[in-house]
Motif scaffolding. Structure first.
Motif, PDB file in Angstrom:
ATOM      1  N   LYS A   1      15.329 -33.406  24.306  1.00 32.65           N
ATOM      2  CA  LYS A   1      16.740 -33.024  24.289  1.00 32.65           C
ATOM      3  C   LYS A   1      16.910 -31.749  23.469  1.00 32.65           C
ATOM      4  O   LYS A   1      16.064 -31.445  22.616  1.00 32.65           O
ATOM      5  CB  LYS A   1      17.553 -34.144  23.627  1.00 32.65           C
ATOM      6  CG  LYS A   1      17.665 -35.378  24.474  1.00 32.65           C
ATOM      7  CD  LYS A   1      18.578 -36.389  23.807  1.00 32.65           C
ATOM      8  CE  LYS A   1      18.700 -37.629  24.667  1.00 32.65           C
ATOM      9  NZ  LYS A   1      18.151 -38.823  24.023  1.00 32.65           N
ATOM     10  N   LYS A   2      17.984 -31.072  23.688  1.00 26.08           N
ATOM     11  CA  LYS A   2      18.286 -29.855  22.924  1.00 26.08           C
ATOM     12  C   LYS A   2      18.370 -30.208  21.429  1.00 26.08           C
ATOM     13  O   LYS A   2      18.956 -31.226  21.053  1.00 26.08           O
ATOM     14  CB  LYS A   2      19.630 -29.268  23.401  1.00 26.08           C
ATOM     15  CG  LYS A   2      19.924 -27.930  22.777  1.00 26.08           C
ATOM     16  CD  LYS A   2      21.258 -27.381  23.216  1.00 26.08           C
ATOM     17  CE  LYS A   2      21.536 -26.129  22.371  1.00 26.08           C
ATOM     18  NZ  LYS A   2      22.814 -25.536  22.670  1.00 26.08           N
TER      19      LYS A   2
ATOM     20  N   VAL B   1      13.566 -27.597  20.268  1.00 26.35           N
ATOM     21  CA  VAL B   1      14.016 -27.350  21.646  1.00 26.35           C
ATOM     22  C   VAL B   1      15.332 -26.577  21.576  1.00 26.35           C
ATOM     23  O   VAL B   1      16.320 -27.073  21.039  1.00 26.35           O
ATOM     24  CB  VAL B   1      14.194 -28.681  22.415  1.00 26.35           C
ATOM     25  CG1 VAL B   1      14.732 -28.422  23.816  1.00 26.35           C
ATOM     26  CG2 VAL B   1      12.876 -29.442  22.468  1.00 26.35           C
TER      27      VAL B   1
ATOM     28  N   ILE C   1      12.234 -33.934  32.498  1.00 29.34           N
ATOM     29  CA  ILE C   1      12.275 -33.396  31.127  1.00 29.34           C
ATOM     30  C   ILE C   1      12.363 -34.557  30.145  1.00 29.34           C
ATOM     31  O   ILE C   1      13.178 -35.463  30.311  1.00 29.34           O
ATOM     32  CB  ILE C   1      13.483 -32.437  30.979  1.00 29.34           C
ATOM     33  CG1 ILE C   1      13.205 -31.151  31.785  1.00 29.34           C
ATOM     34  CG2 ILE C   1      13.769 -32.116  29.518  1.00 29.34           C
ATOM     35  CD1 ILE C   1      14.352 -30.163  31.827  1.00 29.34           C
TER      36      ILE C   1
ATOM     37  N   ILE D   1      12.727 -25.810  29.967  1.00 27.77           N
ATOM     38  CA  ILE D   1      12.876 -26.033  28.516  1.00 27.77           C
ATOM     39  C   ILE D   1      12.503 -24.741  27.805  1.00 27.77           C
ATOM     40  O   ILE D   1      11.513 -24.094  28.170  1.00 27.77           O
ATOM     41  CB  ILE D   1      11.898 -27.140  28.021  1.00 27.77           C
ATOM     42  CG1 ILE D   1      12.153 -28.476  28.728  1.00 27.77           C
ATOM     43  CG2 ILE D   1      11.972 -27.320  26.508  1.00 27.77           C
ATOM     44  CD1 ILE D   1      10.987 -29.460  28.573  1.00 27.77           C
TER      45      ILE D   1
ATOM     46  N   VAL E   1      17.786 -26.804  27.141  1.00 25.26           N
ATOM     47  CA  VAL E   1      17.289 -27.668  28.223  1.00 25.26           C
ATOM     48  C   VAL E   1      18.219 -27.408  29.391  1.00 25.26           C
ATOM     49  O   VAL E   1      19.426 -27.604  29.290  1.00 25.26           O
ATOM     50  CB  VAL E   1      17.356 -29.159  27.798  1.00 25.26           C
ATOM     51  CG1 VAL E   1      17.084 -30.064  28.992  1.00 25.26           C
ATOM     52  CG2 VAL E   1      16.364 -29.450  26.681  1.00 25.26           C
TER      53      VAL E   1
END
Ligand SMILES: [Zn+2]
Length: 325
Positions: free
Chosen positions: A260-261, A224, A257, A238, A227
């Motif tokens: 997480k990043k 990811v 969502i 995302i 976000v």
């Protein structure tokens, strides 16, 4: 005793029988002579026996040598067969497996290289079966080397398969909404009048219409990258970086969502839910695929598996967890 009886001898001069006088000296000399003859005869018999017949130990040893020779010859023949089998495996390796993965074939010179060192087989010299045992040792050395090379080749192939598997798993090919939950495609990639702004604009993604709360799945393995939870433009969105060929995918207008990043995700992993956040008129997923940050038509990559196949992909990510890498 017979020998102590009187013995007579005819005397041709006197024409009379004369009594022979008993002599101990003559008696013992005779015994000695006879013993000597017997002993010599016995010794000759013994020598003949040794020459003609072997001792039990010798017989056993000879049988054992013969047994070892015969079995060593059989082992030698089996090694030859094993060598031929390894040659077939080597050919398959070169012309099927290595070719499939575009790896150079390993030349027969390398595969059949001898083992160096002229003194290597010296320990076998000086015996009746030197040639046989040397031959067996050489064949074994050759087999060991071939097996070692084959093992190395398979290790290379395995790492290549893993590498390619990783690349394949990273490609964003999965339709991000379950085939059974997608209502319709609202808007395709390309120029179209903007539903809110009303002007002709480039639409950089695919609008997949589905009710709010419909699960959204990652289309390929990746990390990811961003976000965003915003009320304009893409809304809650995302961006997943797939790590191959500059590919990334964006999932926009989400209601919620789940990631997480920096989080690693698998293809088919739940990452959020369909919503209508940002610049949107109705619940849908705006889905983009980008190459080096430039959008492309997602349909160029997207595959919609059958419902059961889709279930399988989702379930695999559920059970495999995130510890796969
Ligand atoms: Zn859109």
């Amino acid at each position: 005793m017979k020998s102590f009886k009187s013995k007579y001898k005819f005397n041709s001069e006197t024409l009379q029988y004369e009594k022979i006088k008993f002599s101990f000296k003559k008696f013992f000399l005779k015994i000695f002579q006879r013993s000597l003859v017997s002993l010599s005869f016995g010794a000759i018999l013994m020598i003949l026996y040794i020459i003609i017949y072997e001792s039990p130990e010798e017989k056993l040893l000879r049988a054992e040598i013969k047994f070892l020779q015969e079995n060593l010859s059989k082992i030698n023949q089996r090694l030859e067969k094993d060598d031929s089998l390894l040659n077939i495996i080597a050919d398959n390796d070169n012309y099927i497996y290595r070719t499939t993965f575009e790896l150079d074939s390993i030349s027969s010179n390398i595969r059949n290289a001898g083992i160096g060192g002229s003194n290597r087989y010296k320990i076998y010299e000086g015996y009746n079966n030197t040639d046989l045992i040397k031959d067996v040792a050489k064949k074994l050395d050759k087999l060991e080397l071939k097996l070692k090379i084959q093992d190395e080749s398979y290790k290379t192939l395995l790492s290549e398969i893993k590498k390619r598997g990783k690349v394949f798993n990273s490609l964003p090919v999965l339709q991000p909404i379950h085939v059974n939950e997608l209502t319709r495609i609202g808007s395709f990639y390309g120029y179209r009048p903007h539903p809110i702004l009303g002007v002709i604009q480039m639409h950089h993604g695919l609008d997949m219409v589905a009710p709010t709360g419909t699960p959204v799945y990652a289309s390929g393995d990746g990390v990811v990258e961003t976000v965003e939870k915003i009320s304009t433009g893409y809304g809650n969105n995302i961006l997943i970086n797939h790590g191959v060929d500059g590919l990334s995918s964006r999932y926009a207008h989400l209601s919620s969502i789940n990631v997480k990043k920096g989080q690693k995700v698998k293809r088919g992993e739940l990452i959020g839910e369909v919503g209508s956040t940002g610049l949107s008129t109705a619940p849908h997923l705006h889905y983009e695929i980008l190459i080096n940050n430039s959008s492309i038509n997602p349909l160029r990559y997207m595959i919609a598996p059958s419902p059961s196949e889709y279930e399988q992909i989702i379930n695999e990510t559920k059970y495999s967890g995130k510890s796969f890498d």
